[in-house]
Design a protein around this motif. Structure first.
Motif, PDB file in Angstrom:
ATOM      1  N   HIS A   1     -13.625   5.485  -6.331  1.00  0.00           N
ATOM      2  CA  HIS A   1     -13.248   4.868  -7.597  1.00  0.00           C
ATOM      3  C   HIS A   1     -12.289   3.707  -7.343  1.00  0.00           C
ATOM      4  CE1 HIS A   1     -14.928   8.242  -9.881  1.00  0.00           C
ATOM      5  NE2 HIS A   1     -14.395   9.014  -8.938  1.00  0.00           N
ATOM      6  N   LEU A   2     -12.543   2.588  -7.987  1.00  0.00           N
ATOM      7  CA  LEU A   2     -11.663   1.430  -7.919  1.00  0.00           C
ATOM      8  C   LEU A   2     -10.598   1.564  -9.003  1.00  0.00           C
ATOM      9  CD1 LEU A   2     -10.829  -1.463  -7.072  1.00  0.00           C
ATOM     10  CD2 LEU A   2     -12.538  -2.288  -8.718  1.00  0.00           C
ATOM     11  N   ILE A   3      -9.330   1.586  -8.608  1.00  0.00           N
ATOM     12  CA  ILE A   3      -8.230   1.647  -9.566  1.00  0.00           C
ATOM     13  C   ILE A   3      -7.883   0.220  -9.976  1.00  0.00           C
ATOM     14  CG2 ILE A   3      -5.806   2.245  -9.920  1.00  0.00           C
ATOM     15  CD1 ILE A   3      -6.199   4.581  -8.018  1.00  0.00           C
ATOM     16  N   GLU A   4      -7.972  -0.033 -11.276  1.00  0.00           N
ATOM     17  CA  GLU A   4      -7.668  -1.362 -11.796  1.00  0.00           C
ATOM     18  C   GLU A   4      -6.231  -1.458 -12.298  1.00  0.00           C
ATOM     19  OE1 GLU A   4     -10.852  -1.651 -14.671  1.00  0.00           O
ATOM     20  OE2 GLU A   4     -11.950  -2.949 -13.288  1.00  0.00           O
ATOM     21  N   TYR A   5      -5.750  -0.407 -12.945  1.00  0.00           N
ATOM     22  CA  TYR A   5      -4.395  -0.360 -13.488  1.00  0.00           C
ATOM     23  C   TYR A   5      -3.850   1.048 -13.328  1.00  0.00           C
ATOM     24  CZ  TYR A   5      -5.758  -4.651 -15.877  1.00  0.00           C
ATOM     25  OH  TYR A   5      -6.192  -5.906 -16.152  1.00  0.00           O
ATOM     26  N   VAL A   6      -2.540   1.174 -13.440  1.00  0.00           N
ATOM     27  CA  VAL A   6      -1.915   2.488 -13.516  1.00  0.00           C
ATOM     28  C   VAL A   6      -1.011   2.512 -14.741  1.00  0.00           C
ATOM     29  CG1 VAL A   6      -1.981   2.910 -11.023  1.00  0.00           C
ATOM     30  CG2 VAL A   6       0.051   1.895 -12.028  1.00  0.00           C
TER      31      VAL A   6
ATOM     32  N   SER B   1     -13.192  13.071  -4.158  1.00  0.00           N
ATOM     33  CA  SER B   1     -13.289  11.665  -4.525  1.00  0.00           C
ATOM     34  C   SER B   1     -12.273  10.857  -3.738  1.00  0.00           C
ATOM     35  CB  SER B   1     -13.009  11.455  -6.018  1.00  0.00           C
ATOM     36  OG  SER B   1     -13.973  12.100  -6.807  1.00  0.00           O
ATOM     37  N   GLY B   2     -12.604   9.602  -3.522  1.00  0.00           N
ATOM     38  CA  GLY B   2     -11.673   8.672  -2.907  1.00  0.00           C
ATOM     39  C   GLY B   2     -11.311   7.596  -3.909  1.00  0.00           C
ATOM     40  N   TYR B   3     -10.128   7.079  -3.781  1.00  0.00           N
ATOM     41  CA  TYR B   3      -9.656   6.034  -4.685  1.00  0.00           C
ATOM     42  C   TYR B   3      -9.165   4.875  -3.843  1.00  0.00           C
ATOM     43  CZ  TYR B   3      -9.950   9.637  -8.228  1.00  0.00           C
ATOM     44  OH  TYR B   3     -10.413  10.610  -9.061  1.00  0.00           O
ATOM     45  N   PHE B   4      -9.370   3.671  -4.338  1.00  0.00           N
ATOM     46  CA  PHE B   4      -8.920   2.494  -3.612  1.00  0.00           C
ATOM     47  C   PHE B   4      -8.505   1.415  -4.601  1.00  0.00           C
ATOM     48  CE2 PHE B   4     -13.391   1.786  -4.301  1.00  0.00           C
ATOM     49  CZ  PHE B   4     -13.497   0.437  -4.572  1.00  0.00           C
ATOM     50  N   VAL B   5      -7.794   0.433  -4.074  1.00  0.00           N
ATOM     51  CA  VAL B   5      -7.338  -0.711  -4.845  1.00  0.00           C
ATOM     52  C   VAL B   5      -7.901  -1.957  -4.179  1.00  0.00           C
ATOM     53  CG1 VAL B   5      -5.295  -1.969  -5.630  1.00  0.00           C
ATOM     54  CG2 VAL B   5      -5.203   0.504  -5.401  1.00  0.00           C
ATOM     55  N   ALA B   6      -8.364  -2.889  -4.969  1.00  0.00           N
ATOM     56  CA  ALA B   6      -8.854  -4.147  -4.423  1.00  0.00           C
ATOM     57  C   ALA B   6      -7.656  -5.054  -4.180  1.00  0.00           C
ATOM     58  CB  ALA B   6      -9.842  -4.803  -5.375  1.00  0.00           C
TER      59      ALA B   6
ATOM     60  N   HIS C   1       2.483   0.509  -7.873  1.00  0.00           N
ATOM     61  CA  HIS C   1       3.269   0.203  -9.071  1.00  0.00           C
ATOM     62  C   HIS C   1       3.052  -1.236  -9.544  1.00  0.00           C
ATOM     63  CE1 HIS C   1       5.461   3.970  -9.392  1.00  0.00           C
ATOM     64  NE2 HIS C   1       5.519   3.967  -8.068  1.00  0.00           N
ATOM     65  N   ASP C   2       2.576  -2.112  -8.669  1.00  0.00           N
ATOM     66  CA  ASP C   2       2.290  -3.482  -9.068  1.00  0.00           C
ATOM     67  C   ASP C   2       1.120  -3.555 -10.055  1.00  0.00           C
ATOM     68  OD1 ASP C   2       4.273  -4.229  -7.354  1.00  0.00           O
ATOM     69  OD2 ASP C   2       2.943  -5.066  -5.836  1.00  0.00           O
ATOM     70  N   LEU C   3       0.344  -2.491 -10.128  1.00  0.00           N
ATOM     71  CA  LEU C   3      -0.806  -2.458 -11.031  1.00  0.00           C
ATOM     72  C   LEU C   3      -0.461  -1.853 -12.385  1.00  0.00           C
ATOM     73  CD1 LEU C   3      -3.546  -1.254  -8.529  1.00  0.00           C
ATOM     74  CD2 LEU C   3      -3.021  -3.588  -9.230  1.00  0.00           C
ATOM     75  N   ALA C   4       0.814  -1.553 -12.610  1.00  0.00           N
ATOM     76  CA  ALA C   4       1.223  -0.927 -13.863  1.00  0.00           C
ATOM     77  C   ALA C   4       1.084  -1.898 -15.019  1.00  0.00           C
ATOM     78  CB  ALA C   4       2.664  -0.427 -13.771  1.00  0.00           C
ATOM     79  N   PHE C   5       0.753  -1.334 -16.172  1.00  0.00           N
ATOM     80  CA  PHE C   5       0.707  -2.140 -17.383  1.00  0.00           C
ATOM     81  C   PHE C   5       2.098  -2.679 -17.637  1.00  0.00           C
ATOM     82  CE2 PHE C   5      -2.855   0.780 -18.320  1.00  0.00           C
ATOM     83  CZ  PHE C   5      -3.841  -0.158 -18.544  1.00  0.00           C
ATOM     84  N   ARG C   6       2.173  -3.922 -17.997  1.00  0.00           N
ATOM     85  CA  ARG C   6       3.451  -4.532 -18.330  1.00  0.00           C
ATOM     86  C   ARG C   6       3.798  -4.197 -19.777  1.00  0.00           C
ATOM     87  NH1 ARG C   6       3.923  -4.943 -13.517  1.00  0.00           N
ATOM     88  NH2 ARG C   6       3.531  -6.807 -12.332  1.00  0.00           N
TER      89      ARG C   6
END
Length: 120
Positions: free
Chosen positions: A4-9, A40-45, A78-83
């Protein structure tokens, strides 16, 4: 194994609470269990050609998710967190004090209320 590609946290004051993938929102505890079990595996682009795996790390306070793509020790997930949305608030201009007006008139930077300038 599904990846799974994580887009945001999503996070709160305690840390990451959920991840937003291309397929939906998943609770952080489910993500941790999926990684630990190998289900499952998770990754960030990290950029257009590089993927950074998301790992489950154990610590004294519990288990958390960790991803790093620049070689530092910082958890870049944490850089992918919603602002937090910000909004502009209009504030009225501060009124000038009577003392500041008096000093401006006495120093010649401003005219008196009737339009005259003080003569030195």
């Amino acid at each position: 194994m599904t990846e799974h590609l994580i887009e945001y946290v999503a996070r709160d004051r305690t840390g990451i609470t959920a991840v937003v993938t291309t397929t939906g929102v998943i609770d952080v505890d489910v993500v941790i269990e999926n990684i630990r079990s190998g289900h499952s595996g998770y990754f960030v682009a990290a950029d257009s050609w590089k993927r950074a795996p998301v790992r489950s790390m154990s610590f004294i306070g519990g288990t958390y998710l960790f991803a790093n793509w620049d070689g530092s020790k910082r958890n870049m997930l944490h850089d992918l967190a919603f602002r937090t949305p910000t909004r502009t608030v209009q504030t009225p201009p501060a009124r000038e004090s009577w003392f500041a007006r008096l000093v401006a008139v006495l120093s010649g930077r401003r005219a008196m209320p009737d339009g005259r300038h003080l003569q030195h």
